[in-house]
Design a protein around this motif. Structure first.
Motif, mmCIF file in Angstrom:
data_model
loop_
_atom_site.group_PDB
_atom_site.id
_atom_site.type_symbol
_atom_site.label_atom_id
_atom_site.label_comp_id
_atom_site.label_asym_id
_atom_site.label_seq_id
_atom_site.Cartn_x
_atom_site.Cartn_y
_atom_site.Cartn_z
ATOM 1 N N LEU A 8 0.824 -1.212 0.000
ATOM 2 C CA LEU A 8 0.000 0.000 0.000
ATOM 3 C C LEU A 8 0.865 1.272 0.000
ATOM 4 O O LEU A 8 0.931 1.988 -0.986
ATOM 5 C CB LEU A 8 -0.936 -0.006 1.209
ATOM 6 N N ASP A 9 1.538 1.560 1.100
ATOM 7 C CA ASP A 9 2.273 2.818 1.256
ATOM 8 C C ASP A 9 3.515 2.852 0.368
ATOM 9 O O ASP A 9 4.376 1.979 0.453
ATOM 10 C CB ASP A 9 2.689 3.016 2.709
ATOM 11 N N GLY A 10 3.597 3.870 -0.468
ATOM 12 C CA GLY A 10 4.746 4.008 -1.345
ATOM 13 C C GLY A 10 4.636 3.196 -2.611
ATOM 14 O O GLY A 10 5.510 3.276 -3.478
ATOM 15 N N VAL A 105 -1.495 -6.201 0.652
ATOM 16 C CA VAL A 105 -0.890 -6.751 1.865
ATOM 17 C C VAL A 105 -0.024 -5.650 2.462
ATOM 18 O O VAL A 105 0.946 -5.214 1.855
ATOM 19 C CB VAL A 105 -0.083 -8.046 1.565
ATOM 20 N N THR A 106 -0.428 -5.167 3.640
ATOM 21 C CA THR A 106 0.222 -3.979 4.188
ATOM 22 C C THR A 106 0.496 -4.099 5.681
ATOM 23 O O THR A 106 -0.314 -4.644 6.433
ATOM 24 C CB THR A 106 -0.644 -2.727 3.927
ATOM 25 N N VAL A 130 -5.243 -7.542 3.479
ATOM 26 C CA VAL A 130 -4.910 -7.925 4.850
ATOM 27 C C VAL A 130 -3.989 -6.862 5.428
ATOM 28 O O VAL A 130 -3.161 -6.284 4.716
ATOM 29 C CB VAL A 130 -4.248 -9.317 4.949
ATOM 30 N N ILE A 131 -4.149 -6.611 6.724
ATOM 31 C CA ILE A 131 -3.384 -5.592 7.436
ATOM 32 C C ILE A 131 -2.704 -6.262 8.620
ATOM 33 O O ILE A 131 -3.324 -7.049 9.345
ATOM 34 C CB ILE A 131 -4.308 -4.454 7.904
ATOM 35 N N SER A 132 -1.432 -5.957 8.823
ATOM 36 C CA SER A 132 -0.657 -6.648 9.854
ATOM 37 C C SER A 132 -1.299 -6.551 11.229
ATOM 38 O O SER A 132 -1.279 -7.511 12.005
ATOM 39 C CB SER A 132 0.769 -6.092 9.891
ATOM 40 N N ASP A 133 -1.866 -5.405 11.556
ATOM 41 C CA ASP A 133 -2.507 -5.207 12.853
ATOM 42 C C ASP A 133 -3.638 -6.199 13.086
ATOM 43 O O ASP A 133 -3.889 -6.611 14.219
ATOM 44 C CB ASP A 133 -3.044 -3.769 12.911
ATOM 45 N N SER A 164 9.526 -1.938 -1.025
ATOM 46 C CA SER A 164 10.524 -2.312 -0.025
ATOM 47 C C SER A 164 11.200 -3.627 -0.417
ATOM 48 O O SER A 164 10.535 -4.653 -0.584
ATOM 49 C CB SER A 164 9.873 -2.474 1.351
ATOM 50 N N LEU A 165 12.518 -3.573 -0.549
ATOM 51 C CA LEU A 165 13.256 -4.805 -0.830
ATOM 52 C C LEU A 165 13.145 -5.780 0.334
ATOM 53 O O LEU A 165 12.969 -6.985 0.146
ATOM 54 C CB LEU A 165 14.729 -4.475 -1.105
ATOM 55 N N GLU A 166 13.239 -5.255 1.546
ATOM 56 C CA GLU A 166 13.236 -6.112 2.739
ATOM 57 C C GLU A 166 11.867 -6.724 2.990
ATOM 58 O O GLU A 166 11.746 -7.927 3.254
ATOM 59 C CB GLU A 166 13.669 -5.308 3.954
ATOM 60 N N PHE A 167 10.812 -5.925 2.922
ATOM 61 C CA PHE A 167 9.486 -6.404 3.295
ATOM 62 C C PHE A 167 8.719 -7.016 2.124
ATOM 63 O O PHE A 167 8.097 -8.067 2.264
ATOM 64 C CB PHE A 167 8.660 -5.253 3.881
ATOM 65 N N ASP A 168 8.762 -6.362 0.971
ATOM 66 C CA ASP A 168 7.946 -6.795 -0.163
ATOM 67 C C ASP A 168 8.656 -7.813 -1.048
ATOM 68 O O ASP A 168 8.105 -8.874 -1.351
ATOM 69 C CB ASP A 168 7.529 -5.581 -0.999
#
Length: 215
Positions: A8-10, A105-106, A130-133, A164-168
């Motif tokens: 989502l973000d970015g 997926v965020t 889906v949201i991590s929270d 994001s390379l790390e997360f996505d």
């Protein structure tokens, strides 16, 4: 149907511009020096849990309020500040028309992230999110990706698109998805290697649609 998971973000929403707009209001509201806009914006765009970000912010600025209150205000106001590029909107529609299942997926808090999805109309352009929270796991954990597949009723077979390379990229590759990295500043993918490097969701969609047409 094959899956395209999207950050989502970015990625889908312009988080950086929204963060700067929020920082301007925050700095003005507290009567802080104007140079704090850049400092607050940088803090907001760091890839750290926001409770930690706001705790450091309130402590550093010695604000007569709690980090929880500032964080609550941020979550309330941000959904009205984010925007989605028109080219990306069209790309999502084209992907769905071609038979792809789309899911967001965020990482983040439910009120903030779902508010962005609904305020921008992304809820009508994707098949779910889906949201991590909510699911209790953050990217790059495989748990959140499996939760998305379960929510959408499809296998983890397709693509992950994110900035994001790390997360996505690492998270998507970890569950067997091909990965498209949104490289907005021309940096090199040195830590993790995506399958595709693009500047937008729309650009990723062109390649995905072309490759699926040739398959």
């Amino acid at each position: 149907m094959p899956l395209i998971a999207l950050d989502l973000d970015g990625t889908l929403v312009d988080q950086a511009s929204a963060a700067r707009a929020w920082a301007h209001g925050f700095v003005r509201g507290w009567g802080l020096p104007t140079h704090e806009v850049d400092v607050v914006t940088t803090a907001l765009t760091e890839r750290h849990p926001k409770d930690e970000v706001f705790a450091r912010l309130v402590d550093r600025l010695r604000l007569p309020t709690s980090a929880d209150e500032v964080w609550r205000r941020y979550r309330t106001e941000m959904p009205s500040l984010v925007t989605v590029n028109d080219d990306d909107r069209r790309a999502l529609a084209e992907l769905r028309a071609a038979g792809w299942t789309l899911g967001i997926v965020t990482n983040g808090m439910a009120d903030n992230q779902e508010g962005k999805i609904r305020r921008t109309g992304l809820d009508t352009l994707v098949d779910g999110w889906v949201i991590s929270d909510v699911v209790g796991a953050r990217k790059p954990s495989p748990v959140i990706f499996h939760a998305l597949a379960e929510r959408l009723g499809c296998p983890l077979d397709g693509w992950m698109i994110g900035d994001s390379l790390e997360f996505d990229v690492a998270g998507g590759a970890g569950v067997g998805l091909q990965t498209a990295w949104i490289d907005s500043d021309g940096s090199d993918a040195t830590s993790f290697q995506p399958d595709l490097v693009v500047q937008s969701v729309a650009a990723a969609a062109v390649t995905i649609l072309d490759s699926s047409a040739m398959a």
